[in-house]
Scaffold this active site. Sequence first.
Site, PDB file in Angstrom:
ATOM      1  N   LYS A 177       0.839  -1.102   0.085  1.00 38.92           N
ATOM      2  CA  LYS A 177      -0.182   0.008   0.106  1.00 38.92           C
ATOM      3  C   LYS A 177       0.710   1.095   0.052  1.00 38.92           C
ATOM      4  O   LYS A 177       0.428   2.337  -0.623  1.00 38.92           O
ATOM      5  CB  LYS A 177      -1.095   0.310   1.274  1.00 38.92           C
ATOM      6  CG  LYS A 177      -0.323   0.377   2.602  1.00 38.92           C
ATOM      7  CD  LYS A 177      -1.531   0.402   3.728  1.00 38.92           C
ATOM      8  CE  LYS A 177      -1.118   0.579   4.992  1.00 38.92           C
ATOM      9  NZ  LYS A 177      -0.054   1.741   5.108  1.00 38.92           N
ATOM     10  N   THR A 178       1.899   1.244   0.716  1.00 42.08           N
ATOM     11  CA  THR A 178       3.089   2.438   0.733  1.00 42.08           C
ATOM     12  C   THR A 178       3.397   2.750  -0.507  1.00 42.08           C
ATOM     13  O   THR A 178       3.571   3.885  -1.091  1.00 42.08           O
ATOM     14  CB  THR A 178       3.921   2.239   1.920  1.00 42.08           C
ATOM     15  OG1 THR A 178       3.209   1.833   2.969  1.00 42.08           O
ATOM     16  CG2 THR A 178       5.000   3.389   1.878  1.00 42.08           C
TER      17      THR A 178
ATOM     18  N   ASP B  88      -4.227   7.551   4.583  1.00 40.07           N
ATOM     19  CA  ASP B  88      -3.454   6.258   5.012  1.00 40.07           C
ATOM     20  C   ASP B  88      -4.401   5.771   6.119  1.00 40.07           C
ATOM     21  O   ASP B  88      -4.643   6.327   7.318  1.00 40.07           O
ATOM     22  CB  ASP B  88      -2.137   6.445   5.104  1.00 40.07           C
ATOM     23  CG  ASP B  88      -1.265   4.849   5.289  1.00 40.07           C
ATOM     24  OD1 ASP B  88      -1.761   4.044   4.622  1.00 40.07           O
ATOM     25  OD2 ASP B  88      -0.529   4.957   6.038  1.00 40.07           O
ATOM     26  N   GLU B  89      -4.354   4.438   6.111  1.00 40.87           N
ATOM     27  CA  GLU B  89      -4.887   3.655   7.570  1.00 40.87           C
ATOM     28  C   GLU B  89      -6.314   4.211   7.625  1.00 40.87           C
ATOM     29  O   GLU B  89      -6.748   4.430   8.975  1.00 40.87           O
ATOM     30  CB  GLU B  89      -4.054   3.840   8.525  1.00 40.87           C
ATOM     31  CG  GLU B  89      -2.483   3.359   8.378  1.00 40.87           C
ATOM     32  CD  GLU B  89      -2.625   1.754   8.398  1.00 40.87           C
ATOM     33  OE1 GLU B  89      -3.335   1.014   8.279  1.00 40.87           O
ATOM     34  OE2 GLU B  89      -1.417   1.186   8.497  1.00 40.87           O
TER      35      GLU B  89
ATOM     36  N   GLN C 288      -8.295  -5.165   9.241  1.00 36.94           N
ATOM     37  CA  GLN C 288      -7.205  -4.747  10.290  1.00 36.94           C
ATOM     38  C   GLN C 288      -7.488  -3.357  11.123  1.00 36.94           C
ATOM     39  O   GLN C 288      -6.811  -2.630  11.425  1.00 36.94           O
ATOM     40  CB  GLN C 288      -5.693  -4.240   9.374  1.00 36.94           C
ATOM     41  CG  GLN C 288      -5.283  -5.623   8.914  1.00 36.94           C
ATOM     42  CD  GLN C 288      -3.803  -5.333   8.211  1.00 36.94           C
ATOM     43  OE1 GLN C 288      -2.731  -5.151   8.915  1.00 36.94           O
ATOM     44  NE2 GLN C 288      -3.693  -5.218   6.848  1.00 36.94           N
TER      45      GLN C 288
ATOM     46  N   ARG D 139       1.589 -10.929  10.412  1.00 44.10           N
ATOM     47  CA  ARG D 139       2.820 -10.305  10.759  1.00 44.10           C
ATOM     48  C   ARG D 139       4.074 -11.203  10.263  1.00 44.10           C
ATOM     49  O   ARG D 139       5.407 -10.912  10.236  1.00 44.10           O
ATOM     50  CB  ARG D 139       3.238 -10.045  12.255  1.00 44.10           C
ATOM     51  CG  ARG D 139       2.111  -9.005  12.523  1.00 44.10           C
ATOM     52  CD  ARG D 139       1.892  -7.784  11.985  1.00 44.10           C
ATOM     53  NE  ARG D 139       0.808  -7.734  11.256  1.00 44.10           N
ATOM     54  CZ  ARG D 139       0.639  -6.928  10.254  1.00 44.10           C
ATOM     55  NH1 ARG D 139       1.602  -6.236   9.800  1.00 44.10           N
ATOM     56  NH2 ARG D 139      -0.389  -7.049   9.176  1.00 44.10           N
TER      57      ARG D 139
END
Length: 682
Positions: A33-34, A212-213, A243, A589
């Site tokens: 995503k970044t 973002d997020e 998430q 993770r």
Amino acid sequence: MEKIFDSLNDAQADAVKKIDGPLLILAGAGSGKTKTVTSRLAYLIDVVGIPPANTLTLTFTNKASKEMRERALNMIAPTNYPPLLCTFHKFGLLFLKFHIHLLERKNNFVVIDTDDKKRILKKLNAEIPTPLIASEISRYKNSLITPREAYAQAELKNYKEIAKVYEEYQAYILENNLVDFDDLLALTYRLLDENQELAIETSDKYRYIMIDEYQDTNELQLKLLQKLCMTHNNLCVVGDDDQSIYGWRGAHVRNILEFDQDFENVYVVKLEHNYRSKIPILKAANALIEHNRSRLGKKLLATRGEGESVTILSSSDEVEESRKIARKIKTLIDKGIRPNAIAVLYRINALSRSLEEGLNRSGIAYRLVGGLRFYDRAEIKDLISYLRVITNHHDDFSIKRIINKPKRGLGKATIDKLELAAMREEMSLFDYLGKHTLAELEGLVRKKNAKTLKDFIKNIVSLREIADNTTYEFIDALEETFILKNIYKNMPDESDRVQNIDEFYGLFRDFIKQNPEATLDEFLNELTLQSEQDQVEGESIYIMSIHASKGLEFDHLFIIGLEEGFLPLLGDGSDIEEERRLGYVSFTRARESLSLSHVESRFYKGRRTDLQKSRFFNEAGLAKGSLIVEKNTAFKKGDLVRHKIFGAGRVIGVSKSGREFKLSINFGGNKREILASFVEKL
């Protein structure tokens, strides 16, 4: 232009090219995503020709904004006016510096941090726990509730007092031209809401906005974004509904789930290719999260091929669990795996105690992320201080720590006065208080305080006698005498602290069970060896809560405490869907290997408790067995809800009712008990 698209997959490229209108990039864990956000920003500026000053990219953490800024600036041509890429709160700060004069305030205001805020609140009211007041004021500000409205809504006496403190606090920060963390967004919104011309001008300036997020945004942040987009609809939000794990601190998963209801003609791009985890890990994560009903739906696709099967570690108790994990970690390190590529996660902080001890025993260096080591936590230090005073009456350092815990009306000035008097007579504080009569102490402190101090000394002496006669029953006598759990009553983190205290009590009972002849002194000596382990130099593994792990990744990952009641956490106000999202976040993770651990019993709430294996093993396809179907609630105390007959109300309590959840709701002064399935969130 070709350079921008070189390393993007089709979905990422689609998201980058979509310029106008609302865009939802549903980005799965490890899906790049970044890279997508920074590539889109570079595309807007270097290819489309949007002036950098007309873009605004907002993140949640300084770390994320720094990384994005560096990556974006490396992709675009040098410019004297770089795009504004910062956190929500940094944007608020910059905005207020330019416009706070419209609220008849000077722009040389000072931003106070959490500690400053708590110090001010403590001066205004020392009776109600400061963390509770701070938390409520934060909730009021993020819900745009004024002190007057807070007072009008308050039902309980305690909350009326908090509303009064809120009013005094607001007066204080206005008088001293201070701005707290919540004001940075609340005042920014107020300025835009009350000044139509400013809102239009600001919206015209930032014509291309990226967030973002987005799953972590709250109600106020959504309202702020709607103001910033009032003259256009060019809002791109990036996030993952699977998430969303911060409901407890105000985040609304509905913001991402209902993005298409807040903004018209939404274009959705799903980033489903995962570049982090091997197939068995993603298979388990996908299977688990598919049991959630409130989700937009996507499936992570592995790009890194097959790998080790997910390992299930079964142990009889937490001691065996920590021993097994330490042994596996040692094997990995002996094979040449770097320690910082290994991590252990847990849902509940209290579980770190047995883990830390197991790692210490095996000589494995570890670093605790996002929290205090078990024995460094305030509530545990308080308990140890009580034990030290009981075994050694001359320990002035420990007695000063606990003499007003729980609160006994003894201020710092009183304690300083007593310490000085004891020093003059060359006595310990304890001996001084024990030797002098009530009448003599009344000459030094208030009458009420003198009696409190004499009772305190009497109780310590009594507990020493119990410890000398029957060590095992001592810990119950300690809690019954001082009711130490009440120190943390009504604090936002009360549950965590009480769990840690219970964990300590369980540790004490276990030690005495294994060493029936042991004294309190011996227990303290053993504790000192555990709690004062020197940090080993060099590399170390990481241990942390699942919440602290978000955004991180590790080659080899262990998750402990997969039992009903621990992961998932169950009880009043718990939300099984958010618990499942926590499981999903923790699984994803891991890059190379994932080990999931459960035990048959743990010390829990001060007693050894038999536990049932987590339902997540079945739901993730890692074990066979019948699933536990239980209705859940996404509601918590403080939520605003609507009932089709009674209208709008606020939740003031949540409790179980069979397999349903029952809500206590205040409908404009009328309290009613309603099943959760009959109301909806506002």
